[in-house]
Write a protein that holds these residues in place. Structure first.
Motif, PDB file in Angstrom:
ATOM      1  N   ASN A  10      -2.480 -15.004  -5.902  1.00 18.75           N
ATOM      2  CA  ASN A  10      -2.556 -14.928  -7.562  1.00 18.75           C
ATOM      3  C   ASN A  10      -1.642 -12.552  -7.229  1.00 18.75           C
ATOM      4  O   ASN A  10      -1.711 -12.555  -8.362  1.00 18.75           O
ATOM      5  CB  ASN A  10      -4.158 -14.469  -7.661  1.00 18.75           C
ATOM      6  CG  ASN A  10      -4.387 -16.093  -7.812  1.00 18.75           C
ATOM      7  OD1 ASN A  10      -3.754 -16.665  -8.539  1.00 18.75           O
ATOM      8  ND2 ASN A  10      -5.891 -16.570  -7.796  1.00 18.75           N
ATOM      9  N   VAL A  11      -2.678 -12.866  -6.153  1.00 17.69           N
ATOM     10  CA  VAL A  11      -2.069 -11.168  -6.061  1.00 17.69           C
ATOM     11  C   VAL A  11      -1.121 -10.589  -5.599  1.00 17.69           C
ATOM     12  O   VAL A  11      -0.632  -9.856  -6.919  1.00 17.69           O
ATOM     13  CB  VAL A  11      -2.729 -10.446  -4.335  1.00 17.69           C
ATOM     14  CG1 VAL A  11      -2.242  -8.961  -3.754  1.00 17.69           C
ATOM     15  CG2 VAL A  11      -4.316 -10.147  -4.081  1.00 17.69           C
ATOM     16  N   THR A  12      -0.163 -11.028  -5.195  1.00 21.47           N
ATOM     17  CA  THR A  12       1.799 -11.578  -5.080  1.00 21.47           C
ATOM     18  C   THR A  12       2.387 -11.700  -6.527  1.00 21.47           C
ATOM     19  O   THR A  12       3.167 -11.329  -6.738  1.00 21.47           O
ATOM     20  CB  THR A  12       1.890 -11.676  -4.366  1.00 21.47           C
ATOM     21  OG1 THR A  12       1.893 -13.687  -4.446  1.00 21.47           O
ATOM     22  CG2 THR A  12       1.373 -11.417  -2.904  1.00 21.47           C
ATOM     23  N   GLY A  13       1.504 -12.882  -7.259  1.00 19.65           N
ATOM     24  CA  GLY A  13       2.488 -13.096  -8.396  1.00 19.65           C
ATOM     25  C   GLY A  13       2.282 -11.724  -9.768  1.00 19.65           C
ATOM     26  O   GLY A  13       3.019 -11.897 -10.540  1.00 19.65           O
ATOM     27  N   LEU A  14       0.603 -11.221  -9.719  1.00 23.21           N
ATOM     28  CA  LEU A  14       0.757 -10.067 -10.239  1.00 23.21           C
ATOM     29  C   LEU A  14       0.869  -9.227 -10.468  1.00 23.21           C
ATOM     30  O   LEU A  14       1.744  -8.342 -11.529  1.00 23.21           O
ATOM     31  CB  LEU A  14      -1.151 -10.269 -10.902  1.00 23.21           C
ATOM     32  CG  LEU A  14      -2.552 -11.411 -11.200  1.00 23.21           C
ATOM     33  CD1 LEU A  14      -3.530  -9.821 -10.808  1.00 23.21           C
ATOM     34  CD2 LEU A  14      -1.819 -10.697 -12.861  1.00 23.21           C
ATOM     35  N   LEU A  15       1.111  -8.793  -8.664  1.00 25.18           N
ATOM     36  CA  LEU A  15       2.119  -7.698  -8.921  1.00 25.18           C
ATOM     37  C   LEU A  15       3.807  -7.716  -8.882  1.00 25.18           C
ATOM     38  O   LEU A  15       4.440  -7.098  -9.286  1.00 25.18           O
ATOM     39  CB  LEU A  15       2.316  -7.286  -6.799  1.00 25.18           C
ATOM     40  CG  LEU A  15       0.610  -7.062  -6.723  1.00 25.18           C
ATOM     41  CD1 LEU A  15       0.839  -6.612  -5.060  1.00 25.18           C
ATOM     42  CD2 LEU A  15       0.453  -5.436  -7.475  1.00 25.18           C
ATOM     43  N   ASN A  16       4.114  -9.074  -8.933  1.00 26.64           N
ATOM     44  CA  ASN A  16       5.065  -8.892  -8.912  1.00 26.64           C
ATOM     45  C   ASN A  16       5.965  -9.762 -10.143  1.00 26.64           C
ATOM     46  O   ASN A  16       6.929  -9.072 -10.765  1.00 26.64           O
ATOM     47  CB  ASN A  16       5.848 -10.389  -8.391  1.00 26.64           C
ATOM     48  CG  ASN A  16       7.750 -11.356  -8.333  1.00 26.64           C
ATOM     49  OD1 ASN A  16       7.794 -10.257  -7.614  1.00 26.64           O
ATOM     50  ND2 ASN A  16       8.117 -11.845  -9.708  1.00 26.64           N
ATOM     51  N   ASP A  17       4.865  -9.327 -10.685  1.00 22.98           N
ATOM     52  CA  ASP A  17       5.104  -9.960 -12.388  1.00 22.98           C
ATOM     53  C   ASP A  17       5.344  -8.472 -13.396  1.00 22.98           C
ATOM     54  O   ASP A  17       6.007  -7.874 -14.108  1.00 22.98           O
ATOM     55  CB  ASP A  17       3.774 -10.668 -13.796  1.00 22.98           C
ATOM     56  CG  ASP A  17       4.139 -11.631 -12.985  1.00 22.98           C
ATOM     57  OD1 ASP A  17       5.291 -12.753 -12.398  1.00 22.98           O
ATOM     58  OD2 ASP A  17       3.235 -12.912 -13.089  1.00 22.98           O
ATOM     59  N   SER A  18       4.631  -7.263 -12.347  1.00 20.23           N
ATOM     60  CA  SER A  18       4.720  -6.263 -13.122  1.00 20.23           C
ATOM     61  C   SER A  18       5.533  -4.938 -12.166  1.00 20.23           C
ATOM     62  O   SER A  18       5.676  -4.352 -13.390  1.00 20.23           O
ATOM     63  CB  SER A  18       2.909  -5.447 -12.721  1.00 20.23           C
ATOM     64  OG  SER A  18       2.767  -4.145 -12.969  1.00 20.23           O
ATOM     65  N   LEU A  19       6.142  -4.986 -11.202  1.00 20.18           N
ATOM     66  CA  LEU A  19       6.679  -4.422  -9.927  1.00 20.18           C
ATOM     67  C   LEU A  19       8.167  -4.804  -9.758  1.00 20.18           C
ATOM     68  O   LEU A  19       9.017  -4.371 -10.222  1.00 20.18           O
ATOM     69  CB  LEU A  19       6.423  -4.235  -8.531  1.00 20.18           C
ATOM     70  CG  LEU A  19       5.544  -3.554  -9.000  1.00 20.18           C
ATOM     71  CD1 LEU A  19       4.871  -3.067  -7.327  1.00 20.18           C
ATOM     72  CD2 LEU A  19       4.975  -2.149  -8.911  1.00 20.18           C
ATOM     73  N   SER A  20       8.519  -5.943 -10.187  1.00 23.68           N
ATOM     74  CA  SER A  20       9.863  -6.723 -10.217  1.00 23.68           C
ATOM     75  C   SER A  20      10.710  -6.485 -11.544  1.00 23.68           C
ATOM     76  O   SER A  20      12.041  -6.100 -10.947  1.00 23.68           O
ATOM     77  CB  SER A  20      10.230  -8.558  -9.923  1.00 23.68           C
ATOM     78  OG  SER A  20       9.269  -9.185 -11.768  1.00 23.68           O
ATOM     79  N   LYS A  21       9.705  -6.049 -12.368  1.00 25.09           N
ATOM     80  CA  LYS A  21      10.852  -5.993 -13.726  1.00 25.09           C
ATOM     81  C   LYS A  21      11.190  -4.830 -13.381  1.00 25.09           C
ATOM     82  O   LYS A  21      12.759  -3.385 -14.328  1.00 25.09           O
ATOM     83  CB  LYS A  21      10.902  -5.848 -14.885  1.00 25.09           C
ATOM     84  CG  LYS A  21       9.441  -4.763 -15.254  1.00 25.09           C
ATOM     85  CD  LYS A  21       8.629  -5.471 -16.126  1.00 25.09           C
ATOM     86  CE  LYS A  21       6.935  -5.072 -16.573  1.00 25.09           C
ATOM     87  NZ  LYS A  21       6.324  -5.423 -16.395  1.00 25.09           N
ATOM     88  N   LEU A  22      10.766  -3.366 -12.541  1.00 30.85           N
ATOM     89  CA  LEU A  22      11.650  -2.246 -11.970  1.00 30.85           C
ATOM     90  C   LEU A  22      12.361  -2.082 -10.975  1.00 30.85           C
ATOM     91  O   LEU A  22      12.957  -0.673 -10.564  1.00 30.85           O
ATOM     92  CB  LEU A  22      10.092  -1.470 -11.952  1.00 30.85           C
ATOM     93  CG  LEU A  22       9.097  -1.348 -13.452  1.00 30.85           C
ATOM     94  CD1 LEU A  22       7.833  -0.807 -12.688  1.00 30.85           C
ATOM     95  CD2 LEU A  22       9.725  -0.772 -13.980  1.00 30.85           C
ATOM     96  N   GLY A  23      12.384  -2.908  -9.781  1.00 26.77           N
ATOM     97  CA  GLY A  23      13.738  -3.076  -9.313  1.00 26.77           C
ATOM     98  C   GLY A  23      12.610  -3.381  -7.888  1.00 26.77           C
ATOM     99  O   GLY A  23      13.395  -3.069  -6.837  1.00 26.77           O
ATOM    100  N   PHE A  24      10.997  -3.831  -7.773  1.00 30.83           N
ATOM    101  CA  PHE A  24      10.668  -3.799  -6.554  1.00 30.83           C
ATOM    102  C   PHE A  24      10.471  -5.562  -6.524  1.00 30.83           C
ATOM    103  O   PHE A  24      10.815  -5.997  -6.423  1.00 30.83           O
ATOM    104  CB  PHE A  24       9.255  -2.708  -6.711  1.00 30.83           C
ATOM    105  CG  PHE A  24       9.348  -1.661  -6.985  1.00 30.83           C
ATOM    106  CD1 PHE A  24       9.602  -0.831  -5.544  1.00 30.83           C
ATOM    107  CD2 PHE A  24       9.217  -0.719  -8.653  1.00 30.83           C
ATOM    108  CE1 PHE A  24       9.233   0.677  -6.082  1.00 30.83           C
ATOM    109  CE2 PHE A  24       9.301   0.439  -8.252  1.00 30.83           C
ATOM    110  CZ  PHE A  24       9.311   1.034  -7.106  1.00 30.83           C
ATOM    111  N   GLU A  25      10.145  -5.497  -4.941  1.00 26.27           N
ATOM    112  CA  GLU A  25       9.889  -6.328  -4.791  1.00 26.27           C
ATOM    113  C   GLU A  25       8.752  -6.823  -3.648  1.00 26.27           C
ATOM    114  O   GLU A  25       8.474  -5.527  -3.283  1.00 26.27           O
ATOM    115  CB  GLU A  25      10.993  -7.591  -2.971  1.00 26.27           C
ATOM    116  CG  GLU A  25      12.412  -7.689  -3.990  1.00 26.27           C
ATOM    117  CD  GLU A  25      13.098  -8.881  -3.220  1.00 26.27           C
ATOM    118  OE1 GLU A  25      14.633  -8.327  -3.571  1.00 26.27           O
ATOM    119  OE2 GLU A  25      13.019  -8.442  -1.768  1.00 26.27           O
TER     120      GLU A  25
END
Length: 266
Positions: A10-25
């Protein structure tokens, strides 16, 4: 602590959805993995099963997050513009994904009163499986004698073209047994190449050749290279030529990038 359930996903999925489009992992780890390889004075004051997340920036972050951030908000005050952008992106993601939840955020440039870093970025990346932290001890029969050679992380996809930006600790979330510690990809396995990597990082870091120790899937754009090649004290002038800063605005602090260069994170 909350029961494990699917907290990690849940935690990593939510963060990934928010941050991956900004160029973060984002990469999950247990605090205990991090603490196990450090001396007591450097450990985090949380139970071993506490969930933490390390956040990396990829080459895409500059165009997908930093330049839009500068266009929309500009540089506020005297702190480094990249640091401001990263802080804004991560804090925004946390407030959107976990409203009301306490998350302890440490950024790579933050220091404790003792002048020790708030967290050891490369250690966190290594134990999370994000990137292999190559150190002097990883070179058998090394040729440097008593000379101290600083270690550097290599990302399995980006080589040295990335940065370790923050560690997020979710104090109320237990990772549980479903989170198994991964082994970071050893993408520089030979002694000769490890020597080349550490010498490139320690002795010739300005030419950035160490970043290409493996063939990267993406490198910094020319604009990004121009920015990081510019001495920190002159970056505000460069940003002005790009139309992002007015002359009367405060100058960014020139001190905040020293650790970044030596930590392999520019």
């Amino acid at each position: 602590m909350a029961a494990p359930n699917d907290n990690v996903g849940n935690v990593t999925g939510l963060l990934n959805d928010s941050l991956s489009k900004l160029g973060f992992e984002v990469y999950a780890l247990k605090v205990g993995w991090y603490n196990a390889v450090l001396s007591p004075s450097l450990r985090l004051a949380y139970p071993d099963d506490t969930l933490a997340v390390v956040v990396l920036s990829t080459p895409a972050m500059f165009e997908q997050a930093f330049l839009p951030f500068m266009e929309e908000r500009g540089c506020q005050g005297v702190s480094d513009p990249i640091d401001q952008c990263v802080k804004h992106c991560i804090k925004s993601a946390i407030s959107q994904c976990f409203p009301g939840q306490k998350v302890d955020v440490s950024f790579d440039y933050e220091m404790l009163p003792s002048r020790k870093p708030k967290f050891l970025a490369q250690t966190a990346a290594h134990v999370s499986g994000a990137a292999f932290y190559y150190r002097q001890a990883d070179v058998t029969d090394h040729p440097w004698g008593e000379k101290k050679m600083f270690g550097v992380c290599v990302h399995p996809r980006f080589g040295g073209w990335f940065a370790i930006r923050a560690l997020l600790v979710f104090g109320g979330v237990e990772a549980g047994s479903e989170l198994v510690q991964p082994v970071p990809p050893d993408c520089v396995p030979s002694r000769e190449t490890r020597i080349q990597l550490l010498e490139g990082f320690n002795l010739r870091w300005q030419d950035w050749s160490y970043r290409n120790i493996i063939p990267p899937v993406q490198t910094y754009s020319q604009k990004q290279r121009d920015y990081f090649s510019t001495p920190p004290g002159q970056r505000s002038a460069l940003l002005r030529t790009w139309g992002f800063l007015h002359r009367e605005e405060d100058q960014p602090d020139s001190s905040s990038d020293t650790h970044t260069v030596m930590d392999g994170h520019g």
